[in-house]
Design an enzyme around this catalytic site. Structure first.
Site, short mmCIF file in Angstrom:
data_model
loop_
_atom_site.label_atom_id
_atom_site.label_comp_id
_atom_site.label_asym_id
_atom_site.label_seq_id
_atom_site.Cartn_x
_atom_site.Cartn_y
_atom_site.Cartn_z
CG HIS A 156 -1.92 -1.04 1.34
ND1 HIS A 156 -2.02 -1.86 2.45
CD2 HIS A 156 -2.90 -1.43 0.50
CE1 HIS A 156 -3.03 -2.71 2.27
NE2 HIS A 156 -3.57 -2.48 1.09
CE LYS B 170 -14.45 -6.67 3.47
NZ LYS B 170 -13.21 -6.28 2.80
NE ARG C 126 -2.31 -7.87 -4.34
CZ ARG C 126 -3.10 -8.23 -3.34
NH1 ARG C 126 -2.59 -8.35 -2.13
NH2 ARG C 126 -4.37 -8.50 -3.53
CB SER D 211 -4.13 -6.98 4.54
OG SER D 211 -3.74 -5.72 4.07
O1 PNS Z 1 -8.87 -3.36 0.32
P1 PNS Z 1 -10.12 -3.93 -0.30
O2 PNS Z 1 -10.90 -4.70 0.74
O3 PNS Z 1 -9.81 -4.74 -1.54
O4 PNS Z 1 -11.03 -2.67 -0.74
C1 PNS Z 1 -12.29 -2.84 -1.32
C2 PNS Z 1 -13.04 -1.48 -1.46
C3 PNS Z 1 -13.14 -0.81 -0.12
C4 PNS Z 1 -12.30 -0.60 -2.41
C5 PNS Z 1 -14.45 -1.79 -2.03
O5 PNS Z 1 -15.05 -2.82 -1.30
C6 PNS Z 1 -15.37 -0.58 -2.03
O6 PNS Z 1 -15.15 0.39 -2.72
N1 PNS Z 1 -16.44 -0.64 -1.21
C7 PNS Z 1 -17.38 0.43 -1.05
C8 PNS Z 1 -18.75 0.04 -1.59
C9 PNS Z 1 -18.87 0.34 -3.06
O7 PNS Z 1 -18.68 1.44 -3.52
N2 PNS Z 1 -19.20 -0.71 -3.84
C10 PNS Z 1 -19.39 -0.59 -5.28
C11 PNS Z 1 -18.12 -0.91 -6.03
S1 PNS Z 1 -18.33 -2.41 -6.92
#
Ligand code: PNS
Length: 170
Positions: free
Chosen positions: A20, A44, A93, A131
């Site tokens: 990150h 979560k 990645r 993570s």
């Molecule tokens: O680090 P991560 O868990 O891969 O991050 C995922 C994240 C937070 C980027 C994603 O789950 C997100 O944007 N969630 C917010 C809800 C949202 O906007 N969903 C629509 C996108 S498909």
């Protein structure tokens, strides 16, 4: 500020890793201001509370003038609109990340075409880093030195010593 390009870098950051950090540093080439946006998701079961993660990320980016740390709930595109971000940054990645990122970026574009997703390719040393792997290694007593900021490793050891656990999520 006028003429400034703002980007959001969303994620769970449970916890923040050097992968990150690499993306945060490299975001400089696409944005003048970066908002690291930590998702609040009560469904979560993270190892660290959102408040703890905010503190960890703030400490990790202290001294980086163009970076701010915020939390968001609900849709990412609504947060992006709220902070006037026209760029969404995500790290890639390996090919295995691609499908998820592809889907998310198309969905976000449909919801808010003004926010362009920019995928930054991870630097090689971090391509195998996640993570969840970090949490598992520390949980079972392995060293993650150099893979997460030092204060994060310390806090993880303390968490597991206190008997905390996490559910596989990120
Ligand atoms: O680090 P991560 O868990 O891969 O991050 C995922 C994240 C937070 C980027 C994603 O789950 C997100 O944007 N969630 C917010 C809800 C949202 O906007 N969903 C629509 C996108 S498909």
């Amino acid at each position: 500020m006028r003429g400034m390009r703002t980007a959001v870098y969303p994620g769970s950051f449970d916890p923040i890793t050097m992968g990150h950090m690499d993306i945060i540093q490299r975001s400089r080439s696409v944005a003048d201001r970066l908002i690291v946006a930590i998702m609040v998701n009560p469904r979560k079961h993270p190892l660290f509370s959102v408040e703890e993660r905010v503190m960890q990320v703030r400490k990790a980016v202290s001294g980086m003038k163009h970076v701010q740390v915020r939390t968001f709930e609900g849709l990412l595109v609504n947060f992006a609109r709220h902070v006037s971000a026209d760029v969404i940054i995500r790290g890639l990645r390996a090919m295995s990340d691609f499908e998820y990122e592809f889907q998310m970026s198309l969905m976000n574009r449909r919801l808010r075409p003004e926010s362009e997703t920019v995928l930054l390719i991870s630097a090689e040393p971090w391509t195998y880093l996640s993570s969840s792997a970090i949490k598992e290694i520390v949980k079972f007593g392995g060293s993650v030195k150099g893979l997460v900021p030092a204060h994060v490793e310390e806090e993880m050891r303390r968490k597991f010593k206190d008997g905390h656990d996490f559910h596989q999520s990120s």
